[in-house]
Scaffold this motif. Structure first.
Motif, PDB file in Angstrom:
ATOM      1  N   LEU A 125       7.831  15.147 -79.151  1.00  0.00           N
ATOM      2  CA  LEU A 125       7.028  14.175 -79.900  1.00  0.00           C
ATOM      3  C   LEU A 125       5.985  13.490 -79.012  1.00  0.00           C
ATOM      4  O   LEU A 125       4.879  13.209 -79.479  1.00  0.00           O
ATOM      5  N   ASP A 126       6.338  13.238 -77.765  1.00  0.00           N
ATOM      6  CA  ASP A 126       5.359  12.619 -76.869  1.00  0.00           C
ATOM      7  C   ASP A 126       4.158  13.534 -76.666  1.00  0.00           C
ATOM      8  O   ASP A 126       3.014  13.084 -76.674  1.00  0.00           O
ATOM      9  N   GLU A 127       4.418  14.827 -76.509  1.00  0.00           N
ATOM     10  CA  GLU A 127       3.333  15.797 -76.337  1.00  0.00           C
ATOM     11  C   GLU A 127       2.497  15.900 -77.606  1.00  0.00           C
ATOM     12  O   GLU A 127       1.269  15.980 -77.552  1.00  0.00           O
ATOM     13  N   LEU A 128       3.160  15.903 -78.776  1.00  0.00           N
ATOM     14  CA  LEU A 128       2.440  15.967 -80.049  1.00  0.00           C
ATOM     15  C   LEU A 128       1.585  14.714 -80.230  1.00  0.00           C
ATOM     16  O   LEU A 128       0.423  14.803 -80.636  1.00  0.00           O
ATOM     17  N   ALA A 129       2.133  13.555 -79.907  1.00  0.00           N
ATOM     18  CA  ALA A 129       1.373  12.309 -80.009  1.00  0.00           C
ATOM     19  C   ALA A 129       0.153  12.346 -79.083  1.00  0.00           C
ATOM     20  O   ALA A 129      -0.945  11.924 -79.471  1.00  0.00           O
ATOM     21  N   ALA A 130       0.326  12.856 -77.877  1.00  0.00           N
ATOM     22  CA  ALA A 130      -0.792  12.962 -76.933  1.00  0.00           C
ATOM     23  C   ALA A 130      -1.870  13.904 -77.467  1.00  0.00           C
ATOM     24  O   ALA A 130      -3.066  13.630 -77.338  1.00  0.00           O
ATOM     25  N   SER A 131      -1.450  14.996 -78.080  1.00  0.00           N
ATOM     26  CA  SER A 131      -2.399  15.941 -78.663  1.00  0.00           C
ATOM     27  C   SER A 131      -3.174  15.308 -79.820  1.00  0.00           C
ATOM     28  O   SER A 131      -4.392  15.479 -79.937  1.00  0.00           O
TER      29      SER A 131
END
Length: 84
Positions: free
Chosen positions: A36-42
């Motif tokens: 989720l952190d990576e998706l939020a960053a994207s």
């Protein structure tokens, strides 16, 4: 505001994030937090590239409650909530 597409009516509407809720029948049971952190960053870097599919919540008397259930895009919703 989050842009939402209603697949059955092929309508796009803008909905405030606080009106969106995960659909109870479509919630991931495992691995929901993974990535989720990576998706939020994207999403922060590129924007929301794929709309959320929603349905209106209907109350006990058959009227619309003002809320939407996200039936497709629950992880995107969770990532958007992290960014809020």
């Amino acid at each position: 505001m989050t842009r939402i597409t209603n697949a059955s009516a092929s309508t796009t509407v803008h909905v405030k994030l606080n009106r969106l809720h995960p659909a109870p029948e479509n919630v991931r049971r495992t691995g929901a937090e993974e990535g989720l952190d990576e998706l939020a960053a994207s999403i922060r870097a590129h924007g929301l590239l794929q709309n959320l599919n929603v349905r209106r919540e209907v109350g006990p008397r058959g009227g619309w409650t003002g809320r939407y259930f996200v039936v497709a895009g629950g992880r995107r919703l969770a990532a958007l909530q992290r960014l809020a």
